[in-house]
Design a protein around this motif. Structure first.
Motif, PDB file in Angstrom:
ATOM      1  N   LEU A 181       0.816  -1.222   0.000  1.00 47.46           N
ATOM      2  CA  LEU A 181       0.000   0.000   0.000  1.00 47.46           C
ATOM      3  C   LEU A 181       0.849   1.271   0.000  1.00 47.46           C
ATOM      4  O   LEU A 181       0.318   2.370  -0.193  1.00 47.46           O
ATOM      5  CB  LEU A 181      -0.951  -0.003   1.202  1.00 47.46           C
ATOM      6  CG  LEU A 181      -1.964  -1.150   1.208  1.00 47.46           C
ATOM      7  CD1 LEU A 181      -2.765  -1.145   2.507  1.00 47.46           C
ATOM      8  CD2 LEU A 181      -2.894  -1.068   0.005  1.00 47.46           C
ATOM      9  N   THR A 212      -6.810  -7.007   6.877  1.00 46.40           N
ATOM     10  CA  THR A 212      -7.107  -7.037   5.445  1.00 46.40           C
ATOM     11  C   THR A 212      -6.832  -5.644   4.879  1.00 46.40           C
ATOM     12  O   THR A 212      -6.775  -4.671   5.636  1.00 46.40           O
ATOM     13  CB  THR A 212      -8.592  -7.396   5.189  1.00 46.40           C
ATOM     14  OG1 THR A 212      -9.412  -6.349   5.741  1.00 46.40           O
ATOM     15  CG2 THR A 212      -8.959  -8.741   5.804  1.00 46.40           C
ATOM     16  N   PRO A 213      -6.699  -5.544   3.565  1.00 46.40           N
ATOM     17  CA  PRO A 213      -6.502  -4.210   2.978  1.00 46.40           C
ATOM     18  C   PRO A 213      -7.616  -3.231   3.356  1.00 46.40           C
ATOM     19  O   PRO A 213      -7.352  -2.079   3.659  1.00 46.40           O
ATOM     20  CB  PRO A 213      -6.465  -4.476   1.473  1.00 46.40           C
ATOM     21  CG  PRO A 213      -5.980  -5.890   1.362  1.00 46.40           C
ATOM     22  CD  PRO A 213      -6.574  -6.599   2.545  1.00 46.40           C
ATOM     23  N   ASP A 214      -8.856  -3.699   3.364  1.00 45.12           N
ATOM     24  CA  ASP A 214      -9.974  -2.815   3.714  1.00 45.12           C
ATOM     25  C   ASP A 214      -9.890  -2.369   5.165  1.00 45.12           C
ATOM     26  O   ASP A 214     -10.108  -1.186   5.461  1.00 45.12           O
ATOM     27  CB  ASP A 214     -11.314  -3.509   3.458  1.00 45.12           C
ATOM     28  CG  ASP A 214     -11.642  -3.580   1.974  1.00 45.12           C
ATOM     29  OD1 ASP A 214     -11.072  -2.794   1.190  1.00 45.12           O
ATOM     30  OD2 ASP A 214     -12.466  -4.444   1.604  1.00 45.12           O
ATOM     31  N   LYS A 215      -9.609  -3.291   6.078  1.00 50.00           N
ATOM     32  CA  LYS A 215      -9.480  -2.916   7.496  1.00 50.00           C
ATOM     33  C   LYS A 215      -8.351  -1.918   7.673  1.00 50.00           C
ATOM     34  O   LYS A 215      -8.483  -0.958   8.422  1.00 50.00           O
ATOM     35  CB  LYS A 215      -9.205  -4.158   8.362  1.00 50.00           C
ATOM     36  CG  LYS A 215     -10.386  -5.068   8.551  1.00 50.00           C
ATOM     37  CD  LYS A 215      -9.984  -6.257   9.431  1.00 50.00           C
ATOM     38  CE  LYS A 215     -11.096  -7.266   9.564  1.00 50.00           C
ATOM     39  NZ  LYS A 215     -10.659  -8.443  10.365  1.00 50.00           N
ATOM     40  N   LYS A 261      -7.070   0.179   5.395  1.00 44.70           N
ATOM     41  CA  LYS A 261      -7.427   1.474   4.786  1.00 44.70           C
ATOM     42  C   LYS A 261      -8.392   2.248   5.672  1.00 44.70           C
ATOM     43  O   LYS A 261      -8.351   3.471   5.704  1.00 44.70           O
ATOM     44  CB  LYS A 261      -8.019   1.250   3.400  1.00 44.70           C
ATOM     45  CG  LYS A 261      -6.978   0.852   2.370  1.00 44.70           C
ATOM     46  CD  LYS A 261      -7.585   0.527   1.030  1.00 44.70           C
ATOM     47  CE  LYS A 261      -6.531   0.002   0.073  1.00 44.70           C
ATOM     48  NZ  LYS A 261      -7.102  -0.498  -1.172  1.00 44.70           N
ATOM     49  N   ASN A 262      -9.271   1.535   6.402  1.00 43.91           N
ATOM     50  CA  ASN A 262     -10.217   2.206   7.299  1.00 43.91           C
ATOM     51  C   ASN A 262      -9.548   2.910   8.455  1.00 43.91           C
ATOM     52  O   ASN A 262     -10.069   3.887   8.975  1.00 43.91           O
ATOM     53  CB  ASN A 262     -11.263   1.212   7.829  1.00 43.91           C
ATOM     54  CG  ASN A 262     -12.302   0.874   6.791  1.00 43.91           C
ATOM     55  OD1 ASN A 262     -12.542   1.614   5.862  1.00 43.91           O
ATOM     56  ND2 ASN A 262     -12.945  -0.271   6.956  1.00 43.91           N
TER      57      ASN A 262
END
Length: 124
Positions: free
Chosen positions: A27, A116-119, A121-122
């Protein structure tokens, strides 16, 4: 320019650290991603960082010798003025752990493993 100078992973599971380091490195949000199997070593590293080097710390709770709560107690006494972001990253689903984490001013959040990528990024 990166969002953080350093991201510090504090978890006694080397496989977890490896997976998280790879995920975060892809990322490109930090100049460096460092992993520590022992909380004491992470505290030593934080002591070496300049206070203006923006740091994100992902901290596990259940570790031998010094657990995540012990880490937070030491951090709060010595480094709280640094202004690092600390996120608890734990397999614990215990509501009391979430409540306990909220008692620390330096803790900004609590995420259940796996990362995870979503967690991730949040929390950015």
């Amino acid at each position: 320019m990166h969002q953080f100078y350093s991201i510090i992973l504090v978890d006694d599971d080397p496989i977890n650290n490896l997976i998280n380091k790879r995920l975060i490195s892809k990322l490109e949000v930090a100049e460096q991603v460092e992993e520590f199997l022992e909380a004491e070593k992470a505290l030593e590293r934080i002591d070496q960082l300049n206070s203006d080097e923006k740091t994100l710390i992902l901290l596990d709770i259940n570790m031998p010798v010094m657990n995540g709560w012990d880490f937070l107690n030491h951090y709060s006494q010595k480094f709280e003025s640094r202004g690092d972001r600390i996120i608890m990253l734990s397999s614990s689903i215990d509501f009391q752990d979430r409540q306990k984490a909220k008692q620390y001013n330096c803790v900004e959040g609590f995420i259940e493993k796996p990362l995870t990528p979503d967690k991730f990024k949040n929390i950015l």
